[in-house]
Design an enzyme around this catalytic site. Structure first.
Site, short mmCIF file in Angstrom:
data_model
loop_
_atom_site.label_atom_id
_atom_site.label_comp_id
_atom_site.label_asym_id
_atom_site.label_seq_id
_atom_site.Cartn_x
_atom_site.Cartn_y
_atom_site.Cartn_z
N SER A 149 34.44 103.68 45.29
CA SER A 149 33.90 104.73 44.59
C SER A 149 34.18 105.99 45.25
CB SER A 149 32.45 104.59 44.11
OG SER A 149 32.11 105.83 43.61
N HIS A 187 37.46 103.62 41.86
CA HIS A 187 36.28 103.82 40.81
C HIS A 187 36.00 105.20 41.05
CE1 HIS A 187 32.82 102.49 38.65
NE2 HIS A 187 32.06 103.33 39.16
N ASP A 197 33.60 108.22 39.16
CA ASP A 197 32.23 108.42 38.58
C ASP A 197 32.04 109.96 37.95
OD1 ASP A 197 30.75 105.69 39.13
OD2 ASP A 197 31.14 106.63 41.03
N MET A 257 29.72 112.36 35.64
CA MET A 257 28.66 112.73 35.30
C MET A 257 28.13 113.97 34.62
SD MET A 257 26.72 111.35 38.87
CE MET A 257 27.22 109.90 39.67
N HIS A 310 34.32 105.64 35.25
CA HIS A 310 32.84 105.10 34.71
C HIS A 310 32.35 106.59 34.28
CE1 HIS A 310 28.70 103.88 36.37
NE2 HIS A 310 28.82 104.05 34.84
N MET A 351 29.23 108.36 33.02
CA MET A 351 27.93 108.69 32.78
C MET A 351 27.48 109.83 32.16
SD MET A 351 26.96 107.08 36.86
CE MET A 351 28.59 107.30 37.33
N MET A 360 25.17 98.01 36.46
CA MET A 360 24.57 98.79 37.28
C MET A 360 23.57 98.11 38.34
SD MET A 360 26.45 101.29 37.08
CE MET A 360 25.59 102.15 38.49
N GLY A 415 24.73 105.76 47.42
CA GLY A 415 23.68 105.28 48.62
C GLY A 415 22.36 104.86 48.17
N ASP A 465 28.35 97.61 40.42
CA ASP A 465 28.33 98.85 40.84
C ASP A 465 26.98 99.30 41.39
OD1 ASP A 465 28.85 101.63 41.66
OD2 ASP A 465 29.36 102.03 39.53
N GLY A 466 26.75 99.45 42.63
CA GLY A 466 25.44 100.27 43.27
C GLY A 466 25.17 99.38 44.30
N GLY A 467 25.02 99.99 45.61
CA GLY A 467 24.36 99.16 46.49
C GLY A 467 25.05 97.89 47.18
C1 DX5 Z 1 26.31 105.46 40.81
C2 DX5 Z 1 27.72 105.33 40.66
C3 DX5 Z 1 28.41 104.49 41.72
C4 DX5 Z 1 28.11 104.95 43.28
C5 DX5 Z 1 27.91 103.76 44.02
O1 DX5 Z 1 25.95 106.17 39.71
O2 DX5 Z 1 28.09 104.81 39.55
O3 DX5 Z 1 29.82 104.31 41.49
O4 DX5 Z 1 29.40 105.81 43.78
O5 DX5 Z 1 27.57 104.17 45.28
P1 DX5 Z 1 27.00 103.06 46.42
O6 DX5 Z 1 28.06 102.09 46.59
O7 DX5 Z 1 26.99 104.06 47.78
O8 DX5 Z 1 25.69 102.51 45.88
ZN ZN Z 2 30.25 103.99 39.22
#
Ligand code: DX5
Ligand code: ZN
Length: 216
Positions: free
Chosen positions: A8, A33, A35, A37, A66, A68, A137, A145, A175-177
């Site tokens: 990402s 990927h 993002d 927003m 993605h 958001m 998610m 992060g 996606d995430g962590g």
């Molecule tokens: C969060 C995003 C993710 C983000 C993930 O809203 O959709 O794609 O970049 O970041 P990490 O991998 O650091 O959790």
């Molecule tokens: Zn994402």
């Protein structure tokens, strides 16, 4: 299917985007990927279509976008124009999800539906046959992060069961962590694609991290 890795860009160095994308091009990453927003659907603002347009001639990996944002269905044309391979819209942001999914496919893209951590997989029962990918998610969307939400492993398994039961080939992306430890458990639970932001871009050697994720 061998799993895919989608770094990402959210955690990249935005003052050196070209070098970051060139690193992704050289790496074993399968997709990039991206993002987007709007500060309304999520409590943060990232980047928008002009950045995607700028990446289009440089990025050699399929772009996994993605969104958001509220009412993502309004922007199908812009996302397609920017060269996206996959357009992911949030279940929670689409009143007429079936119509939006059809429009995404009509525009020549793959259609992904994204679920927030609190949205149950069972709500996909009447749409999953029409989508190419479900993006789960495993953090609350808005920031890189964050800490991985444990329940996501169980949720991945439930989604895998639904896809198998219906005889579909829908992809599962998480996606995430994501790191080596959570990534391994997600793959065991049935994930096809892992998104990783900070784990890749904040590492001293991102290409090596991508290789490690790829060989999980
Ligand atoms: C969060 C995003 C993710 C983000 C993930 O809203 O959709 O794609 O970049 O970041 P990490 O991998 O650091 O959790
Ligand atoms: Zn994402």
């Amino acid at each position: 299917m061998k799993h895919l890795i989608a770094p990402s860009l959210l955690s990249a160095d935005f003052m050196n985007l070209r070098q970051e994308v060139e690193m992704i091009n050289r790496s074993e990453a399968d997709w990039l990927h991206l993002d987007i927003m709007d500060g309304v659907f999520v409590p943060n603002i990232s980047f928008g279509f002009p950045v995607l347009e700028g990446l289009k001639p440089i990025c050699q990996k399929p772009m996994d976008v993605h969104l958001m944002i509220v009412e993502p269905g309004k922007f199908v044309r812009e996302v397609a124009q920017a060269g996206a391979y996959m357009m992911n819209v949030h279940y929670e942001a689409c009143t007429h999800l079936h119509r939006t999914v059809a429009a995404i496919k009509e525009a020549g893209m793959k259609a992904g539906v994204t679920l927030n951590p609190h949205t149950p997989v069972s709500l996909l029962e009447d749409i999953i046959q029409d989508v190419d990918m479900v993006l789960l998610m495993s953090v609350n969307p808005g920031y890189g992060g964050q800490k991985f939400i444990e329940h996501s492993v169980e949720k991945t398994r439930a989604l895998r069961d639904m896809i198998t039961r219906k005889g579909l080939d829908t992809l599962i992306e998480i996606d995430g962590g994501v790191n080596l430890e959570t990534g391994k458990r997600l793959l065991e639970a049935g994930a096809d694609i892992l998104v990783a932001g900070s784990f890749v871009f904040k590492a001293p050697n991102p290409e090596e991290v991508i290789h490690k994720l790829k060989t999980l």
